[in-house]
Design a protein around this motif. Structure first.
Motif, short mmCIF file in Angstrom:
data_model
loop_
_atom_site.label_atom_id
_atom_site.label_comp_id
_atom_site.label_asym_id
_atom_site.label_seq_id
_atom_site.Cartn_x
_atom_site.Cartn_y
_atom_site.Cartn_z
N GLN A 1 0.83 -1.21 0.00
CA GLN A 1 0.00 0.00 0.00
C GLN A 1 0.86 1.26 0.00
O GLN A 1 0.56 2.24 -0.70
N GLU A 2 1.94 1.24 0.78
CA GLU A 2 2.86 2.38 0.80
C GLU A 2 3.50 2.57 -0.57
O GLU A 2 3.67 3.70 -1.05
N PHE A 3 3.85 1.47 -1.21
CA PHE A 3 4.43 1.55 -2.55
C PHE A 3 3.50 2.26 -3.51
O PHE A 3 3.89 3.18 -4.23
N GLY A 4 2.24 1.85 -3.54
CA GLY A 4 1.28 2.46 -4.44
C GLY A 4 1.13 3.95 -4.18
O GLY A 4 1.08 4.76 -5.12
N ARG A 5 1.07 4.31 -2.91
CA ARG A 5 0.92 5.73 -2.57
C ARG A 5 2.14 6.53 -3.01
O ARG A 5 2.02 7.58 -3.65
N LEU A 6 3.34 6.04 -2.69
CA LEU A 6 4.55 6.78 -3.04
C LEU A 6 4.75 6.85 -4.55
O LEU A 6 5.12 7.90 -5.09
N PHE A 7 4.49 5.75 -5.23
CA PHE A 7 4.72 5.70 -6.67
C PHE A 7 3.81 6.67 -7.41
O PHE A 7 4.27 7.53 -8.16
N TYR A 8 2.52 6.55 -7.18
CA TYR A 8 1.59 7.39 -7.93
C TYR A 8 1.65 8.85 -7.49
O TYR A 8 1.48 9.75 -8.31
#
Length: 242
Positions: A112-119
């Motif tokens: 979930q953190e990955f998705g937030r940081l990436f986008y």
């Protein structure tokens, strides 16, 4: 692997662990998603693959095969993949399951953190499905890289050979860094094996594992690192004297 692993967070993070040239190469690897398009000679790719072949391999099986694409051949494959992605996205699935059906913690939180940081790094709202789809489509153009690799493994082998394959792929990416290049491993290519197989004359016994984009990054010296867990989170030590 089909989405970006790295966003700009801390330029000094990698430097904090680098102690020798090998550490520098390992810590300096990133999943680049914006290449300059500057050409990479075939001889350089050959050097990378020649050194990558020294990856560990149980019983020296060496289960990998690599299809290297550049120029018109890469453009033709990219066009076919992009057309399939845009016109029949639900018709293509990988022959293996990359992600678990459900993620326990801490893996769910990390994803979930990955998705937030990436986008967030791209200025894309996670609810903006159209923009996310456009970003995903960039995979099939190898993110502008001049070289694309399609990596396969013999389907008749067992899970242990996939460990060998992973170490080989890592060697490829590290050897690229050692030559001033960057790369991006992309599982999403595995979904389009029905297109890749005839286009590259891939025999039926080979399973498409992933693709790799490779070239010169558009912005050199840019640290793009997702946060990594601290040592204490994944390592246990016993028997050492303080």
């Amino acid at each position: 692997m089909s989405a970006c692993e790295e966003v700009v967070i801390d330029r000094d993070a990698a430097r904090g662990v680098a102690r020798n040239p090998i550490d520098e190469v390992i810590a300096g690897r990133l999943s680049c998603r914006e290449f300059s398009g500057s050409p990479v000679p075939r001889s350089t790719v050959e050097q990378i693959l020649r050194v990558a072949r020294f990856a560990p391999s149980g019983a020296n099986i060496q289960p990998w095969h690599v299809y290297v694409l550049a120029g018109a051949a890469k453009t033709e494959v990219s066009a076919a993949l992009l057309h399939a992605f845009e016109t029949e996205p639900s018709e293509h699935v990988s022959e293996y399951q990359y992600y678990a059906s459900e993620f326990p913690e801490p893996y769910l939180g990390r994803r979930q953190e990955f998705g937030r940081l990436f986008y967030d790094s791209l200025g894309i709202a996670q609810s903006d499905t159209a923009a996310r789809s456009r970003q995903t489509a960039k995979n099939f153009g190898f993110f502008g890289a001049p070289v694309g690799l399609i990596v396969t493994i013999d389907r008749r082998l067992a899970m242990g050979s996939w460990l060998d394959l992973g170490m080989f792929i890592q060697n490829v990416m590290l050897a690229a860094v050692g030559r001033g290049l960057q790369s991006c491993p992309q599982e999403t290519f595995a979904k389009y094996h029905r297109i890749l197989r005839p286009a590259l004359s891939i025999p039926t016994e080979q399973m498409v594992a992933c693709g790799i984009s490779m070239g010169h990054p558009r912005e050199r010296g840019r640290a793009r690192l997702m946060p990594r867990a601290d040592l204490e989170a994944f390592a246990s030590f016993k028997g050492f004297e303080d």
